[in-house]
Design an enzyme around this catalytic site. Sequence first.
Site, PDB file in Angstrom:
ATOM      1  N   PRO A  74       0.429   5.728  -0.184  1.00 24.28           N
ATOM      2  CA  PRO A  74      -0.409   6.877  -0.107  1.00 24.28           C
ATOM      3  C   PRO A  74      -1.527   7.090  -1.201  1.00 24.28           C
ATOM      4  O   PRO A  74      -2.822   7.171  -0.631  1.00 24.28           O
ATOM      5  CB  PRO A  74       0.291   8.239  -0.070  1.00 24.28           C
ATOM      6  CG  PRO A  74       1.669   7.670   0.267  1.00 24.28           C
ATOM      7  CD  PRO A  74       1.928   6.278  -0.210  1.00 24.28           C
ATOM      8  N   ILE A 120     -25.499  -6.208  23.931  1.00 20.74           N
ATOM      9  CA  ILE A 120     -26.202  -7.087  25.136  1.00 20.74           C
ATOM     10  C   ILE A 120     -25.515  -6.900  26.456  1.00 20.74           C
ATOM     11  O   ILE A 120     -26.029  -7.031  27.250  1.00 20.74           O
ATOM     12  CB  ILE A 120     -25.752  -8.691  24.562  1.00 20.74           C
ATOM     13  CG1 ILE A 120     -26.607  -9.058  23.336  1.00 20.74           C
ATOM     14  CG2 ILE A 120     -25.844  -9.527  25.793  1.00 20.74           C
ATOM     15  CD1 ILE A 120     -26.254 -10.477  22.897  1.00 20.74           C
ATOM     16  N   SER A 131       0.965  -1.267   0.022  1.00 21.43           N
ATOM     17  CA  SER A 131      -0.059  -0.037   0.027  1.00 21.43           C
ATOM     18  C   SER A 131       0.871   1.320   0.018  1.00 21.43           C
ATOM     19  O   SER A 131       1.872   1.257   0.567  1.00 21.43           O
ATOM     20  CB  SER A 131      -0.858   0.035   1.108  1.00 21.43           C
ATOM     21  OG  SER A 131      -1.670  -0.964   1.298  1.00 21.43           O
ATOM     22  N   GLY A 149      -3.484 -14.486   2.068  1.00 20.19           N
ATOM     23  CA  GLY A 149      -3.607 -13.737   3.340  1.00 20.19           C
ATOM     24  C   GLY A 149      -5.119 -13.452   3.417  1.00 20.19           C
ATOM     25  O   GLY A 149      -5.231 -13.307   4.767  1.00 20.19           O
ATOM     26  N   GLU A 199      -6.165  -5.992   3.512  1.00 22.76           N
ATOM     27  CA  GLU A 199      -5.702  -7.037   2.551  1.00 22.76           C
ATOM     28  C   GLU A 199      -6.908  -7.265   1.560  1.00 22.76           C
ATOM     29  O   GLU A 199      -7.280  -8.108   0.870  1.00 22.76           O
ATOM     30  CB  GLU A 199      -5.424  -8.622   3.361  1.00 22.76           C
ATOM     31  CG  GLU A 199      -4.490  -8.345   4.107  1.00 22.76           C
ATOM     32  CD  GLU A 199      -3.606  -9.611   4.872  1.00 22.76           C
ATOM     33  OE1 GLU A 199      -3.860 -10.577   4.064  1.00 22.76           O
ATOM     34  OE2 GLU A 199      -2.827  -9.455   5.644  1.00 22.76           O
ATOM     35  N   GLY A 215     -24.310  -1.066  29.321  1.00 22.44           N
ATOM     36  CA  GLY A 215     -23.208   0.014  29.821  1.00 22.44           C
ATOM     37  C   GLY A 215     -22.233  -0.643  29.728  1.00 22.44           C
ATOM     38  O   GLY A 215     -21.073  -0.152  29.686  1.00 22.44           O
ATOM     39  N   ARG A 224     -26.325 -11.845  33.798  1.00 21.75           N
ATOM     40  CA  ARG A 224     -26.785 -10.590  34.204  1.00 21.75           C
ATOM     41  C   ARG A 224     -28.264 -10.694  34.215  1.00 21.75           C
ATOM     42  O   ARG A 224     -29.004 -11.136  33.376  1.00 21.75           O
ATOM     43  CB  ARG A 224     -26.344  -9.623  33.042  1.00 21.75           C
ATOM     44  CG  ARG A 224     -27.025  -8.274  33.015  1.00 21.75           C
ATOM     45  CD  ARG A 224     -26.593  -7.391  33.623  1.00 21.75           C
ATOM     46  NE  ARG A 224     -27.192  -6.016  33.738  1.00 21.75           N
ATOM     47  CZ  ARG A 224     -26.838  -4.750  34.661  1.00 21.75           C
ATOM     48  NH1 ARG A 224     -26.093  -5.008  35.573  1.00 21.75           N
ATOM     49  NH2 ARG A 224     -27.497  -3.788  34.313  1.00 21.75           N
TER      50      ARG A 224
HETATM   51  N1  COS Z   1      -3.494 -14.278  -8.869  1.00 22.53           N
HETATM   52  C1  COS Z   1      -2.542 -14.127  -9.801  1.00 22.53           C
HETATM   53  N2  COS Z   1      -2.806 -13.222 -10.772  1.00 22.53           N
HETATM   54  C2  COS Z   1      -3.621 -12.329 -10.508  1.00 22.53           C
HETATM   55  C3  COS Z   1      -4.668 -12.181  -9.418  1.00 22.53           C
HETATM   56  C4  COS Z   1      -4.305 -13.300  -8.507  1.00 22.53           C
HETATM   57  N3  COS Z   1      -5.151 -13.530  -7.413  1.00 22.53           N
HETATM   58  N4  COS Z   1      -5.150 -11.208  -9.520  1.00 22.53           N
HETATM   59  C5  COS Z   1      -4.805 -10.515 -10.538  1.00 22.53           C
HETATM   60  N5  COS Z   1      -3.951 -11.147 -11.173  1.00 22.53           N
HETATM   61  C6  COS Z   1      -3.288 -10.554 -12.402  1.00 22.53           C
HETATM   62  C7  COS Z   1      -4.142 -10.679 -13.462  1.00 22.53           C
HETATM   63  O1  COS Z   1      -4.358 -11.790 -14.128  1.00 22.53           O
HETATM   64  C8  COS Z   1      -3.547  -9.573 -14.305  1.00 22.53           C
HETATM   65  O2  COS Z   1      -2.533 -10.231 -15.218  1.00 22.53           O
HETATM   66  P1  COS Z   1      -2.568 -10.208 -16.743  1.00 22.53           P
HETATM   67  O3  COS Z   1      -2.528  -8.801 -17.266  1.00 22.53           O
HETATM   68  O4  COS Z   1      -1.371 -10.887 -16.977  1.00 22.53           O
HETATM   69  O5  COS Z   1      -3.714 -10.957 -16.981  1.00 22.53           O
HETATM   70  C9  COS Z   1      -2.853  -8.753 -13.428  1.00 22.53           C
HETATM   71  O6  COS Z   1      -2.923  -9.194 -12.081  1.00 22.53           O
HETATM   72  C10 COS Z   1      -3.390  -7.329 -13.166  1.00 22.53           C
HETATM   73  O7  COS Z   1      -5.166  -7.685 -12.836  1.00 22.53           O
HETATM   74  P2  COS Z   1      -6.285  -6.905 -13.071  1.00 22.53           P
HETATM   75  O8  COS Z   1      -6.313  -6.481 -14.466  1.00 22.53           O
HETATM   76  O9  COS Z   1      -7.428  -7.567 -12.621  1.00 22.53           O
HETATM   77  O10 COS Z   1      -5.956  -5.260 -12.256  1.00 22.53           O
HETATM   78  P3  COS Z   1      -6.808  -4.418 -11.657  1.00 22.53           P
HETATM   79  O11 COS Z   1      -5.997  -3.054 -11.786  1.00 22.53           O
HETATM   80  O12 COS Z   1      -8.204  -4.655 -12.205  1.00 22.53           O
HETATM   81  O13 COS Z   1      -6.900  -4.719 -10.163  1.00 22.53           O
HETATM   82  C11 COS Z   1      -7.705  -5.886  -8.114  1.00 22.53           C
HETATM   83  C12 COS Z   1      -7.338  -5.938  -9.774  1.00 22.53           C
HETATM   84  C13 COS Z   1      -8.685  -4.853  -7.740  1.00 22.53           C
HETATM   85  C14 COS Z   1      -8.247  -7.187  -7.898  1.00 22.53           C
HETATM   86  C15 COS Z   1      -6.523  -5.698  -7.336  1.00 22.53           C
HETATM   87  O14 COS Z   1      -5.937  -4.558  -7.794  1.00 22.53           O
HETATM   88  C16 COS Z   1      -6.490  -5.820  -5.915  1.00 22.53           C
HETATM   89  O15 COS Z   1      -6.537  -7.049  -5.359  1.00 22.53           O
HETATM   90  N6  COS Z   1      -6.410  -4.676  -5.189  1.00 22.53           N
HETATM   91  C17 COS Z   1      -6.536  -4.579  -3.769  1.00 22.53           C
HETATM   92  C18 COS Z   1      -5.209  -4.675  -3.149  1.00 22.53           C
HETATM   93  C19 COS Z   1      -5.138  -4.877  -1.680  1.00 22.53           C
HETATM   94  O16 COS Z   1      -5.570  -6.017  -1.222  1.00 22.53           O
HETATM   95  N7  COS Z   1      -4.637  -3.838  -1.020  1.00 22.53           N
HETATM   96  C20 COS Z   1      -4.430  -3.928   0.345  1.00 22.53           C
HETATM   97  C21 COS Z   1      -3.087  -4.036   0.475  1.00 22.53           C
HETATM   98  S1  COS Z   1      -2.394  -5.190   1.638  1.00 22.53           S
HETATM   99  S2  COS Z   1      -2.892  -4.424   3.428  1.00 22.53           S
END
Ligand code: COS
Length: 380
Positions: free
Chosen positions: A128, A337, A126, A242, A363, A340, A268
């Site tokens: 900003p 439940i 992640s 995760g 995640e 207070g 209670r």
């Molecule tokens: N396993 C393997 N590959 C994956 C995958 C997975 N679970 N999910 C996506 N991919 C791959 C896709 O296949 C694609 O690859 P190709 O272009 O070679 O086909 C690539 O990653 C990009 O995927 P996509 O086009 O779906 O990307 P998007 O930008 O649409 O985003 C989401 C996909 C929204 C699912 C992703 O950005 C996401 O999970 N975001 C949240 C991140 C997160 O959990 N943040 C918290 C931080 S950790 S606390």
Amino acid sequence: MDFKLTEEQLMIQQAARDFAQNELLPEVIERDDAQRFPEEEVKKMGELGFLGMMVDSKYGGSGLDTLSYVLVMEELSKVDASCSVIVSVNNSLVCWGLETFGTEEQKQKYLTRLTTGESIGAFCLSEPEAGSDATSQKTTAIDKGDHYVLNGTKNWITNGSSADIYLVIAQTDIEKGHKGINALIVEKGAEGFEIGPKENKLGIRGSDTHSLIFNDVKVPKKNRIGEDGFGFKFAMKTLSGGRIGIAAQALGIAAGAYELALKYSKQRKAFGTEIANHQAIAFKLADMHTSIEAARMLVYKAAMDKDNHENYDLSGAMAKLYASKVAMDVAVEAVQIHGGNGFVKDYHVERLMRDAKITQIYEGTSEIQKIVISRSILRD
Ligand code: COS
């Protein structure tokens, strides 16, 4: 689906339950109040094998299945979600990623320390401006031949200051989009690597969350995980597992809040009888119990999918989406439940309610889980 636990799984579940009651419960309120990292408790969890649960014993891991890991997460989270997030990040995001995609040299050097608790890991995706939109990485890792030069800022990093080993996702080649992203192993103390101030959080206050700043940090190329450009897939694959861990955390928070509410409602008294005898309370308990059981089925199913080498992207996302909602709903009802007393720290449910919220955010937010789920069902 057969959720009958084996003798070994039951023993591990009991060990985690005992540890949570005997070692985590006594000071959990103080740690939450003071935002104190559970250093001693993490050491003990390392000794118990909770920090490298699914890792092969040749790297010091416990060599257990995902279901055992989920059982431990559930028991720890009933009492202390700050401790369980440390376990989750270390196991699912750091150890699993390194064992599955790392080189033998990386595993010998880093994994062996992470499984025992000698070191703790952090997963740094992640930023900003790149939380849900994870492909928009602004942190750069510029290729300089035998090393990368890392620049940028990461946000909301669990184990931010207590980790020693950081898996950092960064953009090497902007032209290639997500295919130009790499995952690098960065050690604490690397020149130019600064740990930002600790976040003052609503929940999971015992875990330390920081921003991380990288200023021209030199990272040897041998610290890259996988092929050049594998970083985004690495992050996605790692997060899929995760999410099962966080779903189990949410399940544990819900179950912990429910158990406290059930006990309280039998003690209670109001209007001349225990409050559990009032239908208003009994029906709440019925709803809580039912939703927790449904969440448990989803979480165990996702864990079994992973153990059976089935695709678990969908089942993990469904488990996290549902269990995190159950955690929030059940914790709010548990406070209700308790009346207070529920608003007072000594009764633990207010902390569980605060802790529950993050399970709908980190995640992958609930909205991101819906993207993953809807894309999967529309594709099939
Ligand atoms: N396993 C393997 N590959 C994956 C995958 C997975 N679970 N999910 C996506 N991919 C791959 C896709 O296949 C694609 O690859 P190709 O272009 O070679 O086909 C690539 O990653 C990009 O995927 P996509 O086009 O779906 O990307 P998007 O930008 O649409 O985003 C989401 C996909 C929204 C699912 C992703 O950005 C996401 O999970 N975001 C949240 C991140 C997160 O959990 N943040 C918290 C931080 S950790 S606390």
